[in-house]
Design an enzyme around this catalytic site. Structure first.
Site, short mmCIF file in Angstrom:
data_model
loop_
_atom_site.label_atom_id
_atom_site.label_comp_id
_atom_site.label_asym_id
_atom_site.label_seq_id
_atom_site.Cartn_x
_atom_site.Cartn_y
_atom_site.Cartn_z
CD GLU A 79 37.47 40.60 37.84
OE1 GLU A 79 38.57 40.21 38.25
OE2 GLU A 79 36.52 40.87 38.62
CG ASP B 239 34.93 49.50 41.10
OD1 ASP B 239 34.88 48.47 40.41
OD2 ASP B 239 34.36 49.60 42.21
#
Length: 422
Positions: free
Chosen positions: A280, A365
């Site tokens: 995030e 990611d």
């Protein structure tokens, strides 16, 4: 353009969109059924067959329900437009209020109320039948309707002044009203981002400071490594509504706060929570949030410019089953017709949005794999896929239209590769 031609375009695009959506849905269901009997090889050691089959059944049920909703919404759309529903509603409101700003706001409010009533059975079924059947619903009817009342009141308190400003600009600002309205809309969105964490969200959920000192230290160390400053770390009581888990950060500037669902805290190990948060934070550090905001603001400017043109065209109204009022302003009606018709003409471009979103997910990611252990993020994702009953075998084409995140197999494959290169 004339009204008949526009009506033909509208119906043609609506039918095309429906056909494509039903085709995608049927592909999705068939693809999941074909792979229901076997867990994908890369997940076989981590996700049991019964969990994989639960995810398949849950996804199929949601897809079928979504198709029913699509058909119902298409019928409602036709009733509102070409079959005269909005025309009738405007006549009724005009008789009650007379011409003027009260009529304009009244028409928008009446449309919102009618739409909400029509949508209510679907929302209720989704929560108390579909989610309940698969063990995700934690809401009570009292909480469901309490949320609805709060949302309606909040929408009135916040939305009505905004609507009044926009309608006033449409009426009195000349041909460039849409540009001024865009500045107002942009400022409003930024204001909502600023006040949402501390003013709006607490109306619906309880936020408590993260009490786990070990986890807090781990997260603060991560934030220091990546250069992220937050106003606080909070746990949200998401379990009172749903068994689904998540983590997010909201706000901007000094108002940024990190929020974990209590279900996520209960399910994941500390190192897995850290990896999820790193993902995030990757969105923030890689400026994905800013990029998305810029795109949204640019698209909204283009659409408002288009509305500025359409609201002056008689065929836009008559082509959608409405006779422009001669004794009253048509600005509210133009807003409603634009909101109703826009999705009909834009759905086929959905994959373009997905491409950008998936690119950002891969980048976030990679950021998480750089600042935490990629294997921890993989382990967290596997648990979340299982707990949220997210299908591991979506139809690729359906996914391209509907999913903002890459398929599980592709996403984890890239994380495995990142893990090997470290």
């Amino acid at each position: 353009m004339n009204s008949v031609t526009f009506s033909v375009f509208f119906v043609g695009f609506l039918l095309t969109t429906l056909v494509v959506q039903f085709w995608l849905g049927s592909r999705h269901i068939r693809h999941i059924l074909q792979h229901r009997a076997t867990v994908p090889a890369e997940f076989a050691a981590k996700i049991p067959l019964d969990a994989h089959q639960k995810a398949a059944d849950y996804t199929i049920a949601k897809t079928k329900f979504g198709l029913v909703s699509l058909l119902f919404n298409a019928v409602v759309l036709m009733l509102f437009t070409l079959f005269g529903g909005l025309q009738l509603l405007s006549v009724v409101v005009l008789k009650l209020t007379g011409p003027g700003m009260v009529y304009q706001i009244g028409l928008l409010a009446a449309f919102a109320v009618v739409s909400g009533i029509l949508d209510l059975p679907f929302s209720y079924y989704s929560q108390f039948v579909l989610e309940q059947r698969f063990g995700f619903n934690k809401m009570t009817p009292a909480l469901f309707f309490g949320d609805m009342i709060k949302s309606t009141a909040l929408g009135a308190v916040i939305g009505l002044p905004l609507v009044w400003v926009v309608l006033s600009l449409m009426d009195k600002s000349g041909n460039l009203w849409w540009l001024y309205a865009w500045f107002v809309w942009t400022g409003f969105q930024l204001l909502m981002m600023l006040i949402y964490p501390s003013v709006i969200a607490p109306l619906f959920n309880k936020f408590t400071p993260l009490e786990d000192d070990s986890l807090r230290s781990r997260i603060e160390a991560l934030m220091q490594r990546v250069g992220f400053a937050s106003k606080g770390l909070f746990v949200m009581d998401g379990s009172k509504r749903s068994a689904h888990g998540n983590a997010y950060f909201s706000g901007f500037g000094a108002a940024k706060r990190i929020v974990f669902f209590d279900t996520l805290i209960a399910r994941l190990a500390p190192e897995e929570i850290e990896a999820v948060l790193a993902h995030e934070l990757g969105h923030f550090k890689l400026k994905h949030i800013v990029k998305r905001m810029v795109v949204i603001f640019a698209v909204s400017l283009a659409f408002l410019g288009l509305l500025g043109y359409l609201k002056e065209q008689v065929w836009f109204y008559t082509g959608l089953g409405v006779d422009p009022m001669l004794l009253a302003k048509n600005d509210a009606m133009a807003l409603i017709l634009f909101m109703l018709s826009l999705p009909v003409f834009t759905f086929l471009f959905s994959p373009l949005t997905s491409i950008s979103s998936r690119k950002h997910e891969f980048e976030a990611d990679a950021f998480a794999a750089q600042h935490t252990n990629a294997q921890d993020l993989i382990a967290a994702l596997v648990k979340l896929y299982e707990d949220n009953a997210s299908t591991l075998t979506p139809d690729p084409l359906h996914s391209a239209f509907y999913d903002s995140h890459p398929p599980a197999t592709v996403r984890i494959s890239q994380l495995q590769a990142a893990s090997l290169t470290r």
